[in-house]
Write an enzyme that holds these catalytic residues in place. Sequence first.
Site, PDB file in Angstrom:
ATOM      1  CE  LYS A   1      -0.675   8.487   6.528  1.00 55.24           C
ATOM      2  NZ  LYS A   1      -1.098   8.128   7.892  1.00 55.24           N
TER       3      LYS A   1
ATOM      4  CB  CYS B   1      -0.690   1.590  17.096  1.00 51.21           C
ATOM      5  SG  CYS B   1      -0.088   3.076  16.287  1.00 51.21           S
TER       6      CYS B   1
ATOM      7  CB  CYS C   1      -7.143   5.071  16.813  1.00 52.88           C
ATOM      8  SG  CYS C   1      -6.039   5.274  18.225  1.00 52.88           S
TER       9      CYS C   1
ATOM     10  NE  ARG D   1      -2.108   5.601   2.782  1.00 55.06           N
ATOM     11  CZ  ARG D   1      -1.838   5.619   4.083  1.00 55.06           C
ATOM     12  NH1 ARG D   1      -2.773   5.315   4.972  1.00 55.06           N
ATOM     13  NH2 ARG D   1      -0.638   5.929   4.517  1.00 55.06           N
TER      14      ARG D   1
ATOM     15  CB  CYS E   1      -5.976   6.778  13.532  1.00 55.01           C
ATOM     16  SG  CYS E   1      -4.259   6.851  13.030  1.00 55.01           S
TER      17      CYS E   1
ATOM     18  CE  LYS F   1      -5.308   8.780   5.598  1.00 53.69           C
ATOM     19  NZ  LYS F   1      -5.448   8.737   7.057  1.00 53.69           N
TER      20      LYS F   1
ATOM     21  CB  CYS G   1      -0.275   8.957  19.334  1.00 48.56           C
ATOM     22  SG  CYS G   1      -0.405   8.816  17.546  1.00 48.56           S
TER      23      CYS G   1
ATOM     24  NE  ARG H   1      -4.933   0.610   7.198  1.00 53.22           N
ATOM     25  CZ  ARG H   1      -4.178   1.683   7.485  1.00 53.22           C
ATOM     26  NH1 ARG H   1      -3.807   2.504   6.533  1.00 53.22           N
ATOM     27  NH2 ARG H   1      -3.799   1.924   8.724  1.00 53.22           N
TER      28      ARG H   1
END
Length: 568
Positions: free
Chosen positions: A206, A433, A427, A143, A476, A208, A472, A74
């Site tokens: 994480k 994934c 996503c 991120r 995302c 954001k 899931c 990424r």
Amino acid sequence: MKEPKLEAVENIKTNSDFLRGGIVAGLKNQVTGSLAEDDTQLTKFHGIYQQHDRDTVVNRRKQKLEPLYSFMIRARVPGGICTPRQWLAMDDLAVQYGGGSIRLTTRQAFQLHGVIKRNLKTTIAEINTSLLDTIAACGDVNRNVMCTPNPNLSAVHQQAYQAAAAISSHLTPQTTAYHEIWLDKEKVAGTPDHEPIYGKTYLPRKFKIAMAIPPTNDVDVYAHDLGFIAIIENDQLIGFNVTVGGGMGTTHGDLETFPLLAQVVGFCNIQQVTEVAEHVVKIQRDFGCRTNRKHARFKYTIDDRGIDWFKTELNQRLGWDLTPEKPFEFKTTGDDFGWSENFDGSWNFTLFIQNGRVIDTDFSPLRSALKEVAELNVGDFRITANQNLMMGQLSTAEKELVTAVLDKYNVIENNSRSLAQLNGMACVALPTCSLAMAEAERYLPILLNKIEQLQIKHGIQDRAIITRMTGCPNGCARPYMAELGFVGKGPDKYNMYLGGEFTGKRLNRMYRENIDETTILNELDALFANYANEGLNGEWFGDFVIRQGYVDEVTHGSQVHLPIKVLT
Ligand code: SRM
Ligand code: SF4
């Protein structure tokens, strides 16, 4: 009382020597296409996820082969803006090492999939040569910082974008591990690593940040740990309302996990933005949960302790108080497709890219078309938070050149898709994934074609409905913000969510659990029939389902997965 045990990742971080671990040795090991388990946690901080092809896993197991390992890389693109040359560099790497496909993400970044271990270092090095990087694209750090990419209000946009880029650079990890491992830079002897903001255990999870420029909330600012909403007076940016505590990720069946909307906590001026961001991050570093990763996001730190605790803590650390929030209005979360003119007379073209996948297919040479546009070396490329692409800042003459290329490849047609398709977002999910329970990117377009047919049947095809799907519950594609959300529960089965708000101000609520396509379409048939008959003029679908009592409005994220009101 016995202290709760730290999460294993905490020890991996502590013992990693500032994110080095055994990555260098692992890259040299040719016996396997994978890296050691602990190192796969560390490579995330370097922007790299180990994956395997889930489509082939059963067959390979039968043949006694290890899974077909590869890596997803990424690349961070603060505010989603890159130059045509950087686009060309990503295109070239995609062709050489990434299966010919670039993936534009829901956070305005690039992803390459399928990079095998022996090509990893070269690919990362070449991304850096193009002046993009991958450090902190993933991992327990801040991120990619998002920013509304539309330059219509150029002066305001430029300032907001600069603030987003400044935050991004200020919060980038300082360890030199990245440069040593991927760029062969020598560590300077006698200069120990030091992470002034993160410390050696980095963040608990994480983090954001997004910057929204009203009236567009394309970045879904309320879904973020930290958000800045640009406040514009007399066409001038005067500062930002600050939001904290948003997030999407949940786990099926675990009611202790839920999405939350961020709350506005006050206003700061443009010069104060980086300082505010730093202190918010440090509060999460110091108070975030390190004993349960499912409870480690900043949204829970705030939810557990309360917003007043947070405001006091922040103001104390800043040494000054945020001032009261200022009024603003969001009108949409979507992108405006096609040509738009900026106030300085330059032009932008926004192209619909289905689920952000840039690839040449038998039906559409999309990658080749965008490559040829990039070769013109005019304007810039702007990845939107809805996985679409804007070619921005073009003069009138350049506009003609870009139009000619898009026409030549017939990709301008992308923008004539139905409103159902244009407002859909999925996503990645299968096959790359590892957390996917159901299809998303590969299936949503098929489902949307069927949804479009239902909209036509009921004469509501001119009503935009924000529809998002994930494989899931991690969220995302921010499915809990959608008017119509689908979250994978198992192969071909989804939970269906209703009642998000068109401008991204409200979470939706689970309406049906674990349903297949036939049931989804039956449910929508009935809902659309009612919407066509009873929907008020201009009433958004998400508002309609709440007014009509299909689902109760969610006032706290913990209600998103609770049973809906039972219909009589
Ligand atoms: Fe995500 C994990 C893809 C945006 C919440 N996400 C993953 C991984 C890396 C799976 C993994 O951990 O092994 C996925 C890689 C799939 C693949 O093959 O590419 C993945 N996430 C994506 C992307 C590519 C989706 C897309 O289709 O664009 C987005 C990349 C964004 C970027 O450029 O940085 C992406 N992920 C998001 C968002 C949306 C956002 O940030 O606006 C969310 C919800 C917001 C949030 O974070 O609360 C999101 N991803 C997660 C979570 C759940 C986190 C949580 O709080 O529980 C995971 C799982 C985890 O972290 O354990 C996850
Ligand atoms: Fe994978 Fe789940 Fe994220 Fe989709 S929502 S990319 S399935 S982690």
